[in-house]
Write a protein that holds these residues in place. Structure first.
Motif, mmCIF file in Angstrom:
data_model
loop_
_atom_site.group_PDB
_atom_site.id
_atom_site.type_symbol
_atom_site.label_atom_id
_atom_site.label_comp_id
_atom_site.label_asym_id
_atom_site.label_seq_id
_atom_site.Cartn_x
_atom_site.Cartn_y
_atom_site.Cartn_z
ATOM 1 N N ALA A 16 -3.414 -14.572 -1.745
ATOM 2 C CA ALA A 16 -2.224 -15.431 -1.538
ATOM 3 C C ALA A 16 -1.110 -15.530 -2.837
ATOM 4 O O ALA A 16 -0.205 -15.430 -2.696
ATOM 5 C CB ALA A 16 -2.424 -16.894 -0.783
ATOM 6 N N ALA A 17 -1.925 -15.978 -3.610
ATOM 7 C CA ALA A 17 -1.075 -16.031 -5.137
ATOM 8 C C ALA A 17 -0.574 -14.787 -5.515
ATOM 9 O O ALA A 17 0.481 -14.639 -6.155
ATOM 10 C CB ALA A 17 -2.083 -16.764 -6.123
ATOM 11 N N ALA A 18 -1.539 -13.701 -5.497
ATOM 12 C CA ALA A 18 -1.094 -12.422 -5.763
ATOM 13 C C ALA A 18 0.304 -11.827 -4.972
ATOM 14 O O ALA A 18 1.075 -11.170 -5.339
ATOM 15 C CB ALA A 18 -2.186 -11.322 -5.696
ATOM 16 N N VAL A 19 0.098 -12.234 -3.558
ATOM 17 C CA VAL A 19 1.298 -12.006 -2.622
ATOM 18 C C VAL A 19 2.438 -12.692 -3.190
ATOM 19 O O VAL A 19 3.649 -11.926 -3.257
ATOM 20 C CB VAL A 19 0.989 -12.122 -1.301
ATOM 21 N N VAL A 25 6.595 -0.767 -3.937
ATOM 22 C CA VAL A 25 5.609 -0.590 -3.451
ATOM 23 C C VAL A 25 4.223 -1.369 -3.981
ATOM 24 O O VAL A 25 4.385 -1.681 -5.236
ATOM 25 C CB VAL A 25 5.185 0.964 -3.451
ATOM 26 N N THR A 26 3.393 -2.120 -3.321
ATOM 27 C CA THR A 26 2.125 -2.593 -3.854
ATOM 28 C C THR A 26 1.210 -1.632 -4.010
ATOM 29 O O THR A 26 1.146 -0.667 -3.593
ATOM 30 C CB THR A 26 1.781 -3.682 -3.157
ATOM 31 N N GLY A 78 0.930 -1.277 -0.011
ATOM 32 C CA GLY A 78 -0.123 -0.068 -0.179
ATOM 33 C C GLY A 78 0.851 1.126 0.109
ATOM 34 O O GLY A 78 0.466 2.277 0.614
ATOM 35 N N GLY A 79 1.793 1.382 -0.685
ATOM 36 C CA GLY A 79 2.887 2.089 -0.741
ATOM 37 C C GLY A 79 2.875 3.297 -1.888
ATOM 38 O O GLY A 79 3.606 4.075 -2.099
ATOM 39 N N CYS A 121 -0.710 -5.900 -6.640
ATOM 40 C CA CYS A 121 -0.722 -6.816 -5.679
ATOM 41 C C CYS A 121 -1.995 -6.606 -4.893
ATOM 42 O O CYS A 121 -2.234 -5.598 -4.492
ATOM 43 C CB CYS A 121 0.450 -7.017 -4.650
ATOM 44 N N ASP A 122 -3.028 -7.592 -4.724
ATOM 45 C CA ASP A 122 -4.028 -7.859 -3.950
ATOM 46 C C ASP A 122 -3.700 -8.417 -2.652
ATOM 47 O O ASP A 122 -3.349 -9.698 -2.909
ATOM 48 C CB ASP A 122 -5.276 -8.337 -4.626
ATOM 49 N N VAL A 123 -3.509 -7.910 -1.674
ATOM 50 C CA VAL A 123 -2.928 -8.453 -0.388
ATOM 51 C C VAL A 123 -3.802 -9.505 0.298
ATOM 52 O O VAL A 123 -3.487 -10.314 1.164
ATOM 53 C CB VAL A 123 -2.250 -7.448 0.585
#
Length: 242
Positions: A60-63, A33-34, A11-12, A55-57
């Protein structure tokens, strides 16, 4: 830990997260930054020196994919700042279960996801910093924010458990708990509400995002090598005693 480290701030891309990312970059660190922009396109106003990673935190796969990209560009993450979060306020009697679960997933379960993924590289290196951005609300509570307060309070237990579990490998885990910060969100509040908030803050002003970033970068520095499992309040005295 030397300069030029691989730093990831979730979320940066705006607000406090962006201030944190810029502060690490100013020190010479390689900062990613995501963000969650549609189509994965990086925000147009993001500084070029920051690596933007979609990235959607809550996925888990996106992370895992985001960490893979950061590792390919900057090397294994050495400093993780778990900052991404959402709010969905409402009084307890009117709050839906979906609202509660969604906020806890985005703010707390997501922190578990990124910490778990980051630990892989940190354990191999026998060094690392994990910093979780909580809130004074997680310590004091707040009417209309049962979901948010629960998620932010949960970060304390998560960080302290990580601190105990991974400390022998040179990995620290700490929490920064901001109070009211001067951001677009707080600027949008009615003047009467802004004034009411200030009456609760002993220092009588809002924090700047840079003041939150200063605490986070300190926790990521060599100066804080013996600090772990701590809660660092940056709230102007609002939550003292908690």
């Amino acid at each position: 830990m030397a300069d030029g480290r691989s730093v990831l701030v979730t979320g940066g891309n705006r607000g406090i997260g962006l201030a944190i990312a810029k502060a690490f970059a100013a020190q010479g660190d390689k900062v990613a930054v995501t963000h969650r922009r549609a189509g994965g396109e990086p925000p147009a106003d993001l500084p070029e020196r920051l690596l933007a990673v979609p990235c959607d935190v809550t996925d888990a796969a996106a992370v895992d994919a985001a960490f893979g990209k950061v590792e390919a560009e900057h090397g294994p993450v050495q400093v993780l700042v778990s900052n991404a979060g959402i709010t969905d306020d409402g009084l307890l009697m009117r709050m839906s279960e979906e609202s509660f679960i969604r906020v806890v997933d985005a703010n707390l379960t997501a922190a578990y996801r990124v910490a778990k993924r980051a630990s892989r590289g940190m354990l191999k290196a026998r060094a690392g910093r994990m910093i979780f951005v909580s809130s004074v609300v997680g310590l004091t509570g707040s009417a209309g924010q049962v979901n948010y307060a629960a998620s932010k309070s949960g970060l304390v237990g998560l960080a302290r458990s990580v601190a105990r579990e991974l400390g022998s490998r040179g990995i620290t885990a700490n929490v920064v708990a901001p109070g009211f910060v001067d951001t677009d969100m707080t600027r949008a509040l009615p003047d009467a509400r802004r004034a009411e908030i200030l009456t609760q803050v002993p220092l009588g002003r809002y924090a700047t995002a840079d003041e939150i970033a200063a605490a986070v970068t300190w926790l990521g520095s060599d100066a804080a090598a013996y600090v772990t499992g701590a809660i660092i309040p940056v709230d102007g005295g609002l939550g003292m005693g908690h």
